[in-house]
Design a protein around this motif. Structure first.
Motif, mmCIF file in Angstrom:
data_model
loop_
_atom_site.group_PDB
_atom_site.id
_atom_site.type_symbol
_atom_site.label_atom_id
_atom_site.label_comp_id
_atom_site.label_asym_id
_atom_site.label_seq_id
_atom_site.Cartn_x
_atom_site.Cartn_y
_atom_site.Cartn_z
ATOM 1 N N UNK A 199 47.292 -98.056 -60.946
ATOM 2 C CA UNK A 199 47.643 -96.685 -60.857
ATOM 3 C C UNK A 199 46.399 -95.833 -61.485
ATOM 4 N N UNK A 200 45.729 -96.127 -62.220
ATOM 5 C CA UNK A 200 44.536 -95.694 -62.906
ATOM 6 C C UNK A 200 43.470 -95.487 -61.656
ATOM 7 N N UNK B 161 48.896 -99.947 -65.366
ATOM 8 C CA UNK B 161 47.976 -99.021 -65.867
ATOM 9 C C UNK B 161 46.635 -99.141 -64.918
ATOM 10 N N UNK C 265 42.324 -88.776 -50.797
ATOM 11 C CA UNK C 265 43.607 -89.170 -50.469
ATOM 12 C C UNK C 265 43.986 -87.922 -49.214
ATOM 13 N N UNK C 266 43.506 -86.909 -49.405
ATOM 14 C CA UNK C 266 43.898 -85.744 -48.243
ATOM 15 C C UNK C 266 43.003 -86.195 -47.209
ATOM 16 N N UNK D 119 43.287 -89.426 -55.866
ATOM 17 C CA UNK D 119 43.720 -87.929 -56.505
ATOM 18 C C UNK D 119 42.667 -87.138 -56.819
ATOM 19 N N UNK D 120 43.193 -85.922 -57.147
ATOM 20 C CA UNK D 120 42.076 -84.900 -57.920
ATOM 21 C C UNK D 120 41.112 -84.407 -56.765
ATOM 22 N N UNK D 121 40.077 -83.944 -57.062
ATOM 23 C CA UNK D 121 39.073 -83.034 -56.258
ATOM 24 C C UNK D 121 38.100 -84.065 -55.815
ATOM 25 N N UNK E 78 36.920 -101.764 -65.557
ATOM 26 C CA UNK E 78 35.878 -101.749 -64.796
ATOM 27 C C UNK E 78 35.420 -100.391 -63.909
ATOM 28 N N UNK E 79 34.230 -100.408 -63.845
ATOM 29 C CA UNK E 79 34.046 -99.148 -63.253
ATOM 30 C C UNK E 79 33.589 -99.482 -61.505
ATOM 31 N N UNK F 66 44.099 -95.828 -58.350
ATOM 32 C CA UNK F 66 44.446 -95.050 -57.475
ATOM 33 C C UNK F 66 44.342 -93.560 -57.731
ATOM 34 N N UNK F 67 44.499 -93.298 -58.992
ATOM 35 C CA UNK F 67 44.581 -91.821 -59.482
ATOM 36 C C UNK F 67 42.807 -91.426 -59.347
#
Lengths: 512, 714
Positions: free
Chosen positions: A430-431, A427, A371-372, A438-440, A301-302, A433-434
């Protein structure tokens, strides 16, 4: 006042929100802002009453049967009674409802800006319907409460929802109406064949021919299966959950779906044991398809809310698997899972609602790396996601463990396939959440500058506290629910096992 | 008999003292000690309640457990940055263990976090050196069954606890220096402590389900620590991959638990027995007519799936190389010394199950040996210093599985211990190099660091010699024990695999050593100014571990080399019988051991010679054997095969078939909206019939009459 309250505590819990409803009706439009406070106070009073109810129930410690039972003639000519009572399972669901309602009021504090009065009015009405449905022991009364919660929900989605709210609301209404009309027919049919009574406890003792049971069960089961939702009746859910305002999503995921599983548990299954036996393989298969399919569809799902909505399909599949495994472990796990899902998924919707208020986008692709900026929020979200994917030590694990164990004892293949759903659960969550945290950072305002996000404020943190507390507490101490629901589950199994064709269910008994 | 109230009073007094100490805020040490006193007070209350509090329904106890766990995690957060450093120095693995009193009437249990004390306490216990807390509280209760929480310390868990707390403390110390400049210093230590908490739960659990709690808990911490620098998408993805692949293993573990349950549930007359307790399972497995025998192969294989996930064995090994995205001390602690060995621990713990199924043992041994060789060959072509070590870890874990698979459980656990020493050292050494080279990880960009980083070099050399298996370093004895047991029990094929792997191991490790520390600095990093080794907190662990890598193997010198195999004898009571053990002569054993060492030594020297002096040779070889090199450097394309063969099809099916075709098209458009449209159509048709013209109605009337008459007549 107090003695009356003490004698009619259960009734008071159900109808307490009506006080707020009355207050809201009388509230002049120019003081509309006060509607929030009225709703909050009412829902908190209901919560306190619910707590008192639990305390009294605990003091009674009833071994089996229904506590706080009351039967007042309502339409005596048709032997329709106001007949209510609770056991451990109903109590747990009532407590979940009275806990989630003030949370919903508070989370709508700023989100709902127009027609606040009507919003709160409908929200409190839904609470009445939900609590009523969980305590009704008279089929007609149950039907009334069933409808009472349905219609306000339609308006909640249709008026305060997102872009495609009308479509979602109509779909939701049509789906559920189809089910409830058939259920009404079945209730009436049962009334005439079962000795002209709507009394559930009396109807338990009526023995129907297997063929008659089959049709009646089908009608009931359709209504409940749509509500649960069981595959393939689930497509209203992603739309309704996604388009609903946050409070609507929380109530929908938290308690609304449980009315479906509760319907199976209290009505459809104990009333028609032979039919249960006949359709058991089919429903088990549908549950497993729901678990795995729901998880897989959730994965792609997007849209964050749709993702969480589809995860509900998967989680509710576990509840159905446990119920229809017909083993003590499975049913206990299923009941526990009803509560757990309400807390975890309700909590996830609640959390995402807070984020949506800040960013106004539901698309995963718009997020990334936040997240930051909002560490506390991120921590809470990850905690609830971990609870939802069944990390041991948090609430969902015990429920899933019991359901799978119960299913494994009688239907190992189903259990193994469903356990695959647990992997996919990790999957998609966590995907998610990622990609969101996370990331930029990708989040931009319309003018292209970076969005400044604020972390949880005090009100929001306060809202999450009880849910997170329960996530942890029930993970460590599931006996809080298990011990209270055990007698009810034993009764349920006893009722479902009264089949006329003996020895066809491989009912695995424990040592006792 | 001391009453409950005395304990409560004592703990309250202690708590007040601690609180007072914190409030005065005199200096850091006093604050820290006060916190410890408060924790101890909570612990004391916990112990007292666990002794007396059955009637309290466990609730109070749970609260205390939680308070303690939360404190352990929160401690580094709540304190200043410096405090965390000091805390790390104090030996953080302070999740405390409660040894029950030998005398049941006097519950004078005292909490302590010192493994040495445990060792002393355990060995001085009369009779069986096992300490059990018994059920601390009832976790899950249903249908008359109970799953209880209890801890158990026996020889095996003691060894594991020693490794976890010992290596864990050293790595905490190292982290103080290594992570000193990181923004998330406090978060890092919180995760690390949480990890130790779960790891200790894992090794100290007295039943399968509690072990599973630890099992998933360490997986969670691994996820959090791999993705510690989560702003980097690749690192965040690596964390997720690790968790998901581990989940596939956990799926097997969970089904294994169910199978054990189903096999055993009919065997208990009353439900008071805790089915999943190791002690109970062992008892059942030992019965001549054990109910576990018919299902043992299935159960063991299911558990082995779990072990494959956690310990990165083929086919679930793909997450470990990616896990190197985490901070280097994390790689050393979690992905080399402790967590990844949990699979070996589990099989050793469940040895009584595995010996029931020779088929499952064969699978374990074969997977172990094949993984050992495959991972070692992949290590040959890696260019990232941490990746080489990651594949080396997979390979060494394969050795351990080979050991436990052929039935030499104590040899497998022995290798686990020595491996924890030298592999942790290798990672910490690598961390030291990376730190000195300013975050450079490509080994081709290094070279000649021997003179600039002398202490790192000498300790790294020790570890390399140890892993290669040169007498008398640690790896020699443990690896030799595994290989010898494999040969002696008649698994000649596996033994050959093992010996070949040993040679490959020596080759790639000395290649690494040669490239990093010998020769001259690569042109790629001429300008980098190398940091000096000056952080004591980083050097001290290196030296300690270097010492351990040297002498660690002496714990279990076999009789063939003049020792007494203390390690094997210590663990012997845990392992029922070392199945199929033979009594070949010590002479043969010594001969085989020395032969292996010489064979390994040749490859080690060859590698060092090539990579220290003839660095152009490998590139020539790489060009000549292009295909083979491509295979190695791409890790046999396993990742790509999984992605194309599993991930992509699954996403495609979910997206196109399940969602768009089934849900959106079939159910929604055709089913739901189709019904809606059909209704509209019917409505419109009925509406067209209502024309309002009398002749039409007359026509329908006649038609109806005809049909009715026809029905009755015919």
């Amino acid at each position: 006042m107090m003695p009356w309250l003490s004698d009619n505590l259960l009734t008071a819990v159900i109808f307490a929100p009506l006080l707020g409803v009355a207050g809201l009706v009388l509230l002049p439009r120019r003081h509309e802002a006060a509607s929030r406070e009225i709703a909050l106070v009412t829902s908190l009073v209901t919560l306190v009453l619910g707590g008192w109810l639990a305390y009294r129930y605990e003091a009674m410690a009833p071994a089996a049967g229904f506590a706080f039972a009351q039967a007042v003639p309502w339409i005596p000519d048709l032997s329709i009674y106001y007949r209510i009572g609770i056991d451990g399972v109903s109590l747990a669901l009532i407590l979940l409802t009275v806990l989630l309602t003030p949370i919903c009021v508070l989370c709508s504090w700023r989100e709902i800006t127009h027609r606040r009065k009507e919003f709160m009015f409908l929200l409190l009405l839904v609470e009445v319907g939900l609590n009523g449905a969980f305590v009704a022991l008279d089929l007609f009364l149950f039907y009334v409460f069933w409808e009472v919660m349905l219609i306000p929900m339609y308006f909640l989605v249709g008026i305060w929802g997102g872009q495609k709210r009308i479509m979602a609301a109509v779909k939701f209404l049509l789906y559920t109406m189809v089910g409830s009309v058939l259920m009404l027919v079945a209730i009436l049919s049962l009334y005439f064949t079962g000795g002209k009574t709507f009394n559930l406890l009396a109807l338990y003792d009526v023995v129907l021919a297997p063929a008659a049971q089959w049709w009646l069960f089908l009608a009931f089961a359709l209504a409940f299966a749509i509500k649960v939702p069981l595959f393939p009746f689930h497509t209203w859910l992603p739309d309704a959950h996604t388009e609903a305002p946050t409070a609507g999503s929380v109530i929908l995921a938290g308690v609304f779906l449980k009315v479906g599983t509760y319907g199976f548990y209290r009505f459809a299954m104990p009333l028609f044991p032979d039919a249960v036996l006949a359709v058991r393989p089919l429903i088990l298969a549908m549950a497993v398809i729901g678990i795995v399919g729901g998880a897989l569809v959730s994965m792609v799902q997007p849209d964050v809310k749709r993702l969480i909505a589809y995860s509900s399909v998967s989680h509710l599949g576990f509840v159905m698997l446990g119920l229809f495994a017909l083993t003590p472990e499975g049913v206990q796990g299923a009941v526990l899972q009803m509560i757990n899902h309400g807390i975890s998924t309700g909590g996830l919707f609640l959390l995402f609602g807070m984020l949506y208020e800040r960013t106004h986008t539901r698309m995963i692709a718009d997020y990334g790396g936040i997240g930051r900026a909002i560490p506390l929020y991120t921590t809470c979200f990850i905690l609830l996601a971990l609870s939802s994917l069944g990390l041991p030590g948090l609430n969902n694990f015990v429920g899933e463990f019991l359901v799978l164990l119960g299913a494994f004892r009688v239907e190992p293949v189903h259990a193994v396939l469903s356990a695959v759903g647990v992997i996919i659960g990790a999957v998609y969550l966590l995907w998610l959440v990622e990609r969101v945290f996370f990331g930029a950072t990708r989040l931009r305002t319309e003018t292209g500058s970076a969005v400044k996000l604020a972390d949880l404020n005090r009100r929001e943190a306060l809202l999450l506290l009880p849910l997170i507390g329960l996530v942890v507490w029930l993970g460590i101490y599931p006996r809080l629910v298990l011990d209270r629901t055990a007698p009810s589950v034993a009764t349920f199994l006893h009722l479902v096992q009264r089949t006329q064709v003996p020895d066809t269910i491989p009912l695995a008994e424990g040592p006792r | 008999m001391i009453g409950l109230e005395h304990y409560i009073v004592l703990s309250v007094v202690l708590f007040c003292i601690g609180a007072f100490g914190v409030l005065t805020r005199r200096n850091l040490l006093i604050i820290l000690m006060s916190i410890e006193i408060m924790l101890s007070a909570a612990n004391l209350a916990f112990v007292a309640f666990s002794r007396y509090g059955r009637g309290l329904d466990g609730q109070v106890i749970v609260l205390f457990v939680f308070v303690i766990a939360a404190c352990e995690v929160a401690e580094p957060i709540s304190e200043e940055r410096l405090a965390a450093k000091v805390q790390a120095l104090l030996g953080l693995p302070s999740v405390q263990f409660y040894a029950p009193p030998p005398d049941r009437d006097d519950p004078a249990a005292s909490p302590t976090g010192i493994t040495a004390w445990l060792f002393y306490a355990l060995t001085s216990l009369p009779g069986s050196p096992t300490a059990e807390t018994g059920p601390l509280f009832q976790w899950i209760v249903f249908n008359g069954w109970v799953v209880e929480v209890g801890l158990r310390l026996d020889q095996l868990s003691l060894v594991m606890t020693g490794v976890v707390t010992g290596v864990g403390s050293l790595i905490h110390l190292y982290s103080v220096g290594y992570m000193g400049h990181d923004k998330g210093f406090v978060r890092y230590f919180s995760y690390l402590n949480l990890f130790l908490f779960f790891m200790l739960i894992l090794v100290l659990a007295d039943n399968l389900l509690l072990m599973f709690v630890g099992w998933e808990g360490v997986g969670l911490c691994s996820y959090l620590l791999i993705g510690y620098w989560f702003e980097d998408p690749a690192k965040a993805a690596a964390g997720k991959k690790a968790f998901v692949v581990n989940r596939i293993g956990d799926f097997g573990f969970l089904l294994g638990i169910f199978s054990v349950w189903v096999a055993l549930e009919g065997q208990v007359p009353d439900s008071s027995a805790a089915l999943l307790n190791f002690e109970f399972m062992r008892e059942m497995a030992l019965r001549p007519d054990t109910p576990l025998l018919p299902v043992a192969t299935a159960i063991c294989l299911l558990f082995f799936i779990g072990a494959c996930g956690k310990s990165a064995q083929i086919p679930l090994h793909v997450w470990l190389p990616d896990a190197m995205a985490g901070p280097t001390p994390v790689s050393a602690l979690i992905h080399a010394a402790t967590m990844v060995t949990a699979g070996v621990y589990m099989i050793a713990r469940l040895n009584f199950l595995y010996i029931l199924s020779p088929a499952a043992m064969q699978v374990v041994a074969t997977v172990g040996a094949v993984t050992a060789l495959f991972a070692a060959t992949m290590g040959l072509a890696q260019t990232d210093i941490k990746k080489v070590l990651a594949y080396s870890t997979i390979s060494q874990l394969g050795f351990m599985f080979l050991g436990v698979g052929v039935g030499a459980f104590s040899a497998g656990v022995f290798h686990l211990v020595t491996h924890a020493f030298f592999k942790a050292l290798l990672f910490l050494g690598a961390g030291s190099v990376i730190h000195a080279m300013r975050e450079e990880q490509r080994i081709h960009a290094m070279g000649g660091l021997r003179n600039e980083l002398p202490i790192t070099f000498w300790t790294f050399l020790t570890a390399t010699v140890a892993i290669a298996g040169i007498y008398p370093f640690a790896g020699f004895f443990s690896k030799d024990a595994i290989l010898w047991e494999t040969l002696a029990r008649g698994h000649v094929g596996l033994w050959v695999l093992g010996v070949v792997t040993a040679a490959v191991t020596a080759f790639y490790m000395f290649r690494l050593l040669g490239l990093v520390f010998f020769g001259s600095r690569s042109a790629l990093s001429q300008k980098v100014h190398v940091h000096k080794e000056e952080s004591v907190t980083m050097l001290l662990p290196l030296i300690c571990l270097g010492f351990l890598s040297f002498i660690g193997g002496w714990l279990g010198v076999p009789a063939a080399f003049g020792g007494a195999d203390h390690f094997g004898h210590f663990l012997a009571p845990i392992f029922l019988q070392e199945i199929g053990s033979t009594h070949a002569s010590h002479g043969t054993e010594a001969l085989v051991g020395l032969g292996t060492m010489l064979w390994v030594g040749v490859w080690a020297i060859l590698a060092l010679a090539i990579y220290a002096q003839r660095r152009e040779w490998p590139s020539v070889m790489a060009v000549r054997f292009r295909r083979a090199y491509a295979l190695l450097v791409n890790d046999y394309f396993v990742d790509r095969i999984y992605y194309r063969g599993v991930v992509q099809p699954l996403v495609w099916i979910s997206d196109r078939v399940l969602w768009r075709a089934q849900d959106a098209m079939l159910i929604d458009r055709i089913g739901v909206h189709g019904t809606g449209r059909a209704m509209l159509l019917v409505g419109r048709l009925t509406a067209t019939i209502q024309t309002g013209l009398a002749p039409h109605y007359l026509f329908f009337f006649v038609l109806g009459a005809v049909v009715l008459v026809g029905w009755f007549v015919l």
